[in-house]
Write a protein that holds these residues in place. Structure first.
Motif, PDB file in Angstrom:
ATOM      1  N   GLY A 143       0.699  -1.340  -0.018  1.00 55.57           N
ATOM      2  CA  GLY A 143       0.093  -0.059   0.103  1.00 55.57           C
ATOM      3  C   GLY A 143       0.743   1.275   0.013  1.00 55.57           C
ATOM      4  N   LYS A 171      -1.422   3.913  -1.382  1.00 50.81           N
ATOM      5  CA  LYS A 171      -2.754   3.458  -1.205  1.00 50.81           C
ATOM      6  C   LYS A 171      -2.839   2.807   0.044  1.00 50.81           C
ATOM      7  CE  LYS A 171      -4.295   3.833  -5.654  1.00 50.81           C
ATOM      8  NZ  LYS A 171      -5.524   4.555  -5.913  1.00 50.81           N
ATOM      9  N   SER A 172      -4.151   2.387   0.636  1.00 51.47           N
ATOM     10  CA  SER A 172      -4.229   1.896   1.817  1.00 51.47           C
ATOM     11  C   SER A 172      -3.861   0.256   1.997  1.00 51.47           C
ATOM     12  CB  SER A 172      -5.783   1.659   2.424  1.00 51.47           C
ATOM     13  OG  SER A 172      -6.495   1.084   1.789  1.00 51.47           O
ATOM     14  N   SER A 179      -5.699  -2.066   2.914  1.00 48.52           N
ATOM     15  CA  SER A 179      -6.914  -2.647   2.487  1.00 48.52           C
ATOM     16  C   SER A 179      -6.946  -2.666   0.836  1.00 48.52           C
ATOM     17  CB  SER A 179      -8.280  -2.080   3.091  1.00 48.52           C
ATOM     18  OG  SER A 179      -8.337  -2.250   4.327  1.00 48.52           O
ATOM     19  N   TRP A 180      -6.778  -1.718   0.287  1.00 47.38           N
ATOM     20  CA  TRP A 180      -6.560  -1.840  -1.225  1.00 47.38           C
ATOM     21  C   TRP A 180      -5.610  -2.847  -1.567  1.00 47.38           C
ATOM     22  CZ3 TRP A 180      -2.479  -0.996  -4.644  1.00 47.38           C
ATOM     23  CH2 TRP A 180      -2.783  -0.646  -5.720  1.00 47.38           C
ATOM     24  N   THR A 215      -6.390  -5.690  -4.032  1.00 44.18           N
ATOM     25  CA  THR A 215      -6.024  -5.831  -5.411  1.00 44.18           C
ATOM     26  C   THR A 215      -5.244  -7.317  -5.567  1.00 44.18           C
ATOM     27  OG1 THR A 215      -5.700  -3.561  -5.393  1.00 44.18           O
ATOM     28  CG2 THR A 215      -4.352  -4.766  -6.894  1.00 44.18           C
TER      29      THR A 215
END
Length: 163
Positions: free
Chosen positions: A135, A140-141, A143-144, A148
């Motif tokens: 991330g 990004k996070s 979670s992202w 992904t």
């Protein structure tokens, strides 16, 4: 930002990133130095599409993966040259050939996969990065990165099932 400031700002972060990939301080330092040298040579090509840290980490990651590919190729050539495969039983050879075919097919699928799935999968599987680190690389996070990665894994699984 001028190069000296770029170096002072991001050296330790790029070095830390490389330590997570290769786990060897000397190698991480060498790759980090090469990455900054390559960045210096190509700084005019930097478009600003990604953060400076992401750009530098991508350069370092590519240098590292290129080193691994060269190392693997040399090992395969020397193994073939010295006939190490002849020490294996036929079953071992068949299993290794099957594994190599599977790995090759996964790499072929990855090669055709769109970004960011391709890079996230590679960073997780080959780079052994945590979702949090992935991330960070993308800005990004966690979670992202996790979502992904699982989407990429499912895409690969679907392609393999099609065959």
């Amino acid at each position: 930002m001028e190069f000296e400031q770029l170096y002072k700002t991001y050296y330790m972060q790029v070095y830390s990133y490389m330590m997570t990939l290769c786990k060897k301080p000397e190698l991480a330092e060498e790759i980090t130095q090469k990455a900054f040298y390559k960045a210096l040579l190509n700084i005019k090509k930097y478009r600003g599409d990604a953060s400076e840290l992401t750009w530098l980490c991508s350069i370092a990651k590519n240098i590292y993966f290129d080193m691994l590919r060269r190392e693997k190729k040399q090992t395969e050539i020397s193994d073939e040259f010295f006939g190490k495969i002849s020490h294996n039983t036929p079953v071992d050879v068949a299993e290794k050939a099957e594994d190599k075919d599977s790995v090759l097919r996964i790499h072929q699928i990855l090669h055709q996969m769109e970004e960011p799935y391709k890079e996230v999968f590679q960073l997780r599987v080959f780079g052994e990065l945590s979702f949090g680190q992935i991330g960070q690389v993308f800005g990004k996070s966690e979670s992202w990165a996790r979502v992904t990665y699982y989407r990429a894994k499912n895409k690969i699984r679907d392609k393999l099932d099609e065959e």
